[in-house]
Design a protein around this motif. Structure first.
Motif, mmCIF file in Angstrom:
data_model
loop_
_atom_site.group_PDB
_atom_site.id
_atom_site.type_symbol
_atom_site.label_atom_id
_atom_site.label_comp_id
_atom_site.label_asym_id
_atom_site.label_seq_id
_atom_site.Cartn_x
_atom_site.Cartn_y
_atom_site.Cartn_z
ATOM 1 N N LEU A 1 13.909 10.521 3.087
ATOM 2 C CA LEU A 1 13.359 9.473 2.220
ATOM 3 C C LEU A 1 11.850 9.358 2.423
ATOM 4 O O LEU A 1 11.074 9.327 1.476
ATOM 5 N N PHE A 2 11.450 9.330 3.692
ATOM 6 C CA PHE A 2 10.051 9.202 4.062
ATOM 7 C C PHE A 2 9.249 10.359 3.459
ATOM 8 O O PHE A 2 8.170 10.178 2.923
ATOM 9 N N GLU A 3 9.869 11.563 3.547
ATOM 10 C CA GLU A 3 9.152 12.747 3.089
ATOM 11 C C GLU A 3 9.110 12.851 1.568
ATOM 12 O O GLU A 3 8.166 13.375 1.014
ATOM 13 N N THR A 4 10.165 12.379 0.913
ATOM 14 C CA THR A 4 10.238 12.616 -0.531
ATOM 15 C C THR A 4 9.855 11.411 -1.379
ATOM 16 O O THR A 4 9.716 11.547 -2.584
ATOM 17 N N LEU A 5 9.669 10.255 -0.757
ATOM 18 C CA LEU A 5 9.348 9.044 -1.521
ATOM 19 C C LEU A 5 8.049 9.229 -2.316
ATOM 20 O O LEU A 5 7.098 9.819 -1.807
ATOM 21 N N GLN A 6 8.035 8.748 -3.550
ATOM 22 C CA GLN A 6 6.837 8.885 -4.365
ATOM 23 C C GLN A 6 5.774 7.858 -3.976
ATOM 24 O O GLN A 6 4.596 8.038 -4.214
ATOM 25 N N GLU A 7 6.229 6.746 -3.386
ATOM 26 C CA GLU A 7 5.286 5.749 -2.901
ATOM 27 C C GLU A 7 4.730 6.223 -1.566
ATOM 28 O O GLU A 7 5.429 6.897 -0.821
ATOM 29 N N GLY A 8 3.515 5.843 -1.274
ATOM 30 C CA GLY A 8 2.951 6.186 0.018
ATOM 31 C C GLY A 8 3.536 5.263 1.077
ATOM 32 O O GLY A 8 3.691 4.067 0.835
ATOM 33 N N VAL A 9 3.914 5.829 2.237
ATOM 34 C CA VAL A 9 4.434 4.999 3.325
ATOM 35 C C VAL A 9 3.496 5.191 4.513
ATOM 36 O O VAL A 9 3.083 6.319 4.795
ATOM 37 N N TYR A 10 3.140 4.086 5.161
ATOM 38 C CA TYR A 10 2.225 4.234 6.292
ATOM 39 C C TYR A 10 2.603 3.323 7.443
ATOM 40 O O TYR A 10 3.281 2.308 7.262
ATOM 41 N N PHE A 11 2.167 3.729 8.621
ATOM 42 C CA PHE A 11 2.232 2.897 9.823
ATOM 43 C C PHE A 11 0.809 2.881 10.350
ATOM 44 O O PHE A 11 0.169 3.928 10.450
ATOM 45 N N SER A 12 0.306 1.696 10.664
ATOM 46 C CA SER A 12 -1.071 1.642 11.162
ATOM 47 C C SER A 12 -1.156 0.689 12.344
ATOM 48 O O SER A 12 -0.281 -0.165 12.534
ATOM 49 N N THR A 13 -2.225 0.859 13.099
ATOM 50 C CA THR A 13 -2.466 -0.085 14.198
ATOM 51 C C THR A 13 -3.014 -1.375 13.593
ATOM 52 O O THR A 13 -3.477 -1.358 12.446
ATOM 53 N N PRO A 14 -3.007 -2.478 14.339
ATOM 54 C CA PRO A 14 -3.583 -3.707 13.781
ATOM 55 C C PRO A 14 -5.067 -3.528 13.453
ATOM 56 O O PRO A 14 -5.641 -4.275 12.676
ATOM 57 N N TYR B 1 1.321 -2.275 11.784
ATOM 58 C CA TYR B 1 1.664 -2.668 10.421
ATOM 59 C C TYR B 1 2.409 -1.519 9.775
ATOM 60 O O TYR B 1 2.124 -0.355 10.065
ATOM 61 N N GLN B 2 3.381 -1.822 8.961
ATOM 62 C CA GLN B 2 4.065 -0.763 8.230
ATOM 63 C C GLN B 2 4.285 -1.225 6.801
ATOM 64 O O GLN B 2 4.503 -2.420 6.552
ATOM 65 N N ILE C 1 -7.059 2.168 -6.589
ATOM 66 C CA ILE C 1 -6.471 0.840 -6.383
ATOM 67 C C ILE C 1 -5.000 1.010 -6.000
ATOM 68 O O ILE C 1 -4.263 1.750 -6.662
ATOM 69 N N PHE C 2 -4.586 0.331 -4.932
ATOM 70 C CA PHE C 2 -3.198 0.428 -4.456
ATOM 71 C C PHE C 2 -2.568 -0.948 -4.373
ATOM 72 O O PHE C 2 -3.253 -1.928 -4.051
ATOM 73 N N LEU C 3 -1.278 -0.959 -4.612
ATOM 74 C CA LEU C 3 -0.509 -2.175 -4.379
ATOM 75 C C LEU C 3 0.101 -2.017 -2.983
ATOM 76 O O LEU C 3 0.912 -1.120 -2.761
ATOM 77 N N ASP C 4 -0.335 -2.859 -2.058
ATOM 78 C CA ASP C 4 0.086 -2.717 -0.661
ATOM 79 C C ASP C 4 1.147 -3.769 -0.351
ATOM 80 O O ASP C 4 0.889 -4.970 -0.460
ATOM 81 N N THR C 5 2.348 -3.298 -0.007
ATOM 82 C CA THR C 5 3.401 -4.221 0.426
ATOM 83 C C THR C 5 3.708 -3.863 1.869
ATOM 84 O O THR C 5 4.290 -2.820 2.139
ATOM 85 N N SER C 6 3.260 -4.683 2.789
ATOM 86 C CA SER C 6 3.414 -4.305 4.199
ATOM 87 C C SER C 6 3.687 -5.543 5.037
ATOM 88 O O SER C 6 3.540 -6.668 4.574
ATOM 89 N N ARG C 7 4.103 -5.303 6.271
ATOM 90 C CA ARG C 7 4.293 -6.425 7.170
ATOM 91 C C ARG C 7 3.975 -6.017 8.597
ATOM 92 O O ARG C 7 3.972 -4.836 8.949
ATOM 93 N N ALA C 8 3.723 -7.025 9.409
ATOM 94 C CA ALA C 8 3.368 -6.771 10.794
ATOM 95 C C ALA C 8 4.638 -6.565 11.619
ATOM 96 O O ALA C 8 5.691 -7.111 11.298
ATOM 97 N N VAL C 9 4.532 -5.762 12.667
ATOM 98 C CA VAL C 9 5.638 -5.601 13.622
ATOM 99 C C VAL C 9 5.149 -6.188 14.942
ATOM 100 O O VAL C 9 4.042 -5.886 15.400
ATOM 101 N N TRP C 10 5.954 -7.076 15.514
ATOM 102 C CA TRP C 10 5.548 -7.815 16.709
ATOM 103 C C TRP C 10 6.247 -7.242 17.948
ATOM 104 O O TRP C 10 7.360 -6.743 17.846
ATOM 105 N N ASP C 11 5.598 -7.384 19.100
ATOM 106 C CA ASP C 11 6.309 -7.017 20.329
ATOM 107 C C ASP C 11 6.987 -8.269 20.887
ATOM 108 O O ASP C 11 6.872 -9.358 20.295
#
Ligand code: ADP
Length: 713
Positions: free
Chosen positions: A237-250, A335-336, A317-327
């Motif tokens: 899914l991650f590889e074939t999804l047409q939307e961009g998927v990302y994980f980033s540091t805060p 963020y992912q 221009i991107f539509l960013d739908t993301s959320r924070a991941v907490w420890d």
């Protein structure tokens, strides 16, 4: 000696205690059974009386307590035997065990083996022991279940009899390393011969040692096929999804990105993208990293539009739908989210918006009023031109029903129905529409059907134009053409009549001077009067057909009107007509012939007087002066019966009169029109707001109007 005594005393005491404990247990369990029996006997009688069949309950309870007592006593025996054995072992280390003890020990060991078997059978994981050549020595229940055969068919057989993959050769190639390390763990892909499905096992292999030699292998394997499947699906899914998927540091540094995102940002590889520092994605390097934590972020789901810099430097221009991941400590660790490239969509929306705005401006600045009427006969669109044309706002009408009455005419509704019913593809009509200020306007409407995207009729589109001025001009042209033609004819008649009338008048005068009897003289006088009246009419006709060229000089219109009113003051007073005149000496002068203009005003005053007298014996003549852009106006308003709309278009025609014979010739207004035309002006009639008639004389201000036409034109 004392030591020996202690050694013999301890087993004795412990044996005594064991027996005591045993007895106590026995009593306790007996007591429990007796109590249960007593309770059962007591309650049985009570329960038997009840209407339900509850007699079996106390019996059941009794049986249960007996079973429990037997079980508890059995377990207690086992424990105490083990205790005694342990004491024996502990106390007699080195001493040869007795036969009884050996027997006990072997029983305990057998039980322990059974327990061990039960233990490994209770595992959900696969567990087995095999020799180095792959012969299975011990297997647990899970292995048998997996292979779908019995223990006998498995134990003693080689592993590769059941397993297709991994192949024996693969296993052997790794054996040397295992023998060296004596332990191996890892993921193994397995395909059994009895099932084509590929399974994955997380395996731990340990060497079974005999002395220092490896004699076999114990394997504990957990089936992780489901997890692997999930992981594989997720990766796919991650590889074939047409939307961009990302994980980033805060801080906004990318930790991972899927191929879609790499492509969207224009990079050749993921590695290249992940090497960049956080501000590399900012359109403006000075700003905070876009993908990191924003100042106002509380850590929940954020849906926002962001602009990122592509590899080639362009902004997207991107539509960013993301959320924070907490420890666990409540700190944001990453963020992912997903990024959808909306650059093209936004561009299209902008273009669409521009197009819509253009259409709106087009409709608003279109000279005609555009109306859309839906199939339920409601205004679904009204262009802003309605303000200028009829004084309404689009909001006043939008959504309301087209109703004949206040603002709409029957002709308009009929036109819409003609098109909406499909009877006509295009149609037009002229109709009178009432302006919000109460005045009437002449409109021309053209209607055609309106189709929706599926080519289905959805309403009628009507373009409406105010043709009041054109209509008036048209009528004026028709009238002046008619007047010109009549004028020529009347001019001819008048000339022909003028000569005989002059002779009649001359001869009657002569005859009057001669000797005649009284009755003859009376007839002569009457003859002369009638001949004069006929001559007057002929003069008027000649005046109408060929009015003299107006003398040109500046005229103070206020003074001229005043003078005319004075001339006629006696008659007005006699007929109880009050004159309400507001002189205005500041008016610009008009250029023209004062006598001819006086004739016009006198005619209008006379008509007003006659009209008032027709309905009552007193009234008011209101005379006002005014100025428009390049002209001066004199307005004569009376409170007589007014002019009905049916005759209004005819009153300026020569010989049109509603007065009884002898009182009106129908020439007054046509002469006024002719004189004013010669002056480059006009006279118009209308109904007054409270009844009565309003005549408006317009004359060009001196030096501003058109040059008066030549006489007789
Ligand atoms: P006449 O006065 O001889 O009838 P006009 O040309 O002056 O001829 O007027 C034509 C007609 O216009 C009149 O017969 C009358 O019906 C109508 N008319 C003129 N002035 C008025 C007025 N002030 N009030 C009502 N009707 C008028």
């Amino acid at each position: 000696m004392a030591e020996d005594e202690k050694q013999t005393a301890r087993p004795r005491t412990s044996g005594h205690l064991e027996r005591e404990e045993d007895r106590l247990w026995r009593y306790a369990l007996w007591l429990l059974v007796v109590l249960a029996a007593g309770m059962a006997a007591l309650s049985w009688q009570t329960l038997e009386k009840l209407p339900y069949r509850l007699g079996a309950v106390p019996v059941g309870l009794l049986v249960l307590s007996i079973l429990f007592a037997v079980y508890a006593y059995g377990r207690r025996r086992e424990v105490s035997e083990l205790k005694v054995l342990l004491h024996g072992l502990h106390d007699r280390v080195g001493a040869a065990p007795s036969e009884e003890q050996l027997d006990q020990l072997s029983q305990v060991i057998m039980r322990s083996q059974r327990s061990f078997k039960e233990l490994i059978d209770s595992f959900d994981d696969v567990a087995f022991a095999s020799s180095l050549d792959g012969t299975l020595r011990t297997v647990n229940r899970r292995v048998v279940e997996l292979l779908g055969i019995s223990y006998i068919e498995v134990v003693g057989h080689k592993l590769d009899e059941f397993v297709e993959e991994p192949a024996r050769s693969d296993v052997e190639s790794g054996l040397a390393r295992f023998l060296e390390k004596r332990r191996w763990s890892g993921l193994v892909r397995v395909q059994l011969k009895n099932n084509p499905r590929v399974l994955y096992f997380d395996c731990v292999l340990n060497a079974i040692l005999k002395g220092d030699e490896v004699a076999g292998i114990s394997t504990l394997a957990r089936d992780v096929t489901e997890e692997r499947e999930k992981e594989r699906r997720f990766t796919e899914l991650f590889e074939t999804l047409q939307e961009g998927v990302y994980f980033s540091t805060p801080e906004g540094k990318l930790l991972d990105a899927n191929p879609a995102l790499v492509r969207m940002l224009g990079y050749a590889s993921k590695e290249e993208l992940l090497r960049l520092d956080p501000t590399a994605f900012n359109p403006d390097r000075e700003e905070n990293p876009v993908l990191g934590r924003s100042a106002d972020d509380q850590g929940g789901v954020r849906t926002r539009e962001i602009t990122l810099r592509r590899q080639d430097g362009t902004a997207a221009i991107f539509l960013d739908t993301s959320r924070a991941v907490w420890d666990a400590g409540g700190k944001i660790i990453r963020y992912q989210g997903t990024l959808v490239d909306v650059t093209e969509r936004r561009k299209m929306e902008k273009a669409l918006q521009r197009q819509e705005e253009f259409q709106r401006y087009l409709l608003e600045s279109f000279p005609d009023l555009i109306l859309v009427i839906d199939l339920e006969e409601r205004y679904s669109f009204v262009s802003a031109r309605i303000r200028d044309l009829l004084g309404y706002t689009p909001e006043d009408l939008t959504g309301t029903k087209v109703e004949v009455g206040q603002e709409q005419s029957p002709e308009f509704l009929a036109l819409c129905r003609e098109v909406s019913s499909g009877r006509k593809l295009f149609s037009f009509c002229e109709y009178g529409a009432r302006h919000r200020d109460g005045s009437w306007r002449t409109m021309r409407a053209s209607a055609s059907p309106l189709f929706d995207a599926e080519s289905k009729l959805s309403g009628v589109i009507v373009s409406v134009r105010d043709i009041t001025v054109e209509k008036k001009l048209e009528q004026q042209v028709i009238q002046s053409e008619r007047l010109a033609a009549m004028g020529q004819m009347i001019g001819g008649f008048a000339h022909e009549l003028n000569n005989p009338l002059t002779s009649i008048l001359g001869v009657t005068e002569l005859l009057q001077e001669g000797e005649a009897t009284e009755p003859v003289r009376k007839h002569m006088v009457m003859l002369q009067q009638q001949a004069r009246r006929a001559a007057e009419i002929v003069q008027n006709l000649m005046y109408f057909s060929r009015p003299p060229s107006p003398g040109k000089g500046p005229i103070n219109l206020s003074e001229l009107v005043q003078r005319t009113l004075h001339l006629h003051a006696y008659s007005l007073r006699k007929n109880n007509i009050t004159v309400d005149f507001l002189p205005d000496n500041a008016l610009s002068p008009v250029s023209g012939d004062p006598h001819q203009l006086m004739q016009v005003f006198l005619n209008l005053i006379l008509n007003a007087e006659q009209a008032i007298r027709e309905v009552r014996d007193q009234g008011t003549l209101r005379v006002r002066l005014g100025r428009a852009e390049n002209s001066i106006m004199a307005i004569f308003q009376d409170d007589g019966p007014g002019i009905s709309p049916d005759i209004l278009p005819n009153i300026f025609d020569p010989f049109y009169t509603t007065k009884r014979p002898g009182r009106g010739t129908g020439l007054g207004l046509s002469i006024c029109k002719a004189i004013l035309r010669e002056h480059g002006g006009n006279v118009e009639a209308a109904s007054g707001p409270g009844g009565g008639a309003v005549f408006t004389v317009t004359l060009p201000a001196a030096g501003k109007g058109p040059t008066p036409a030549a006489s007789g034109a």
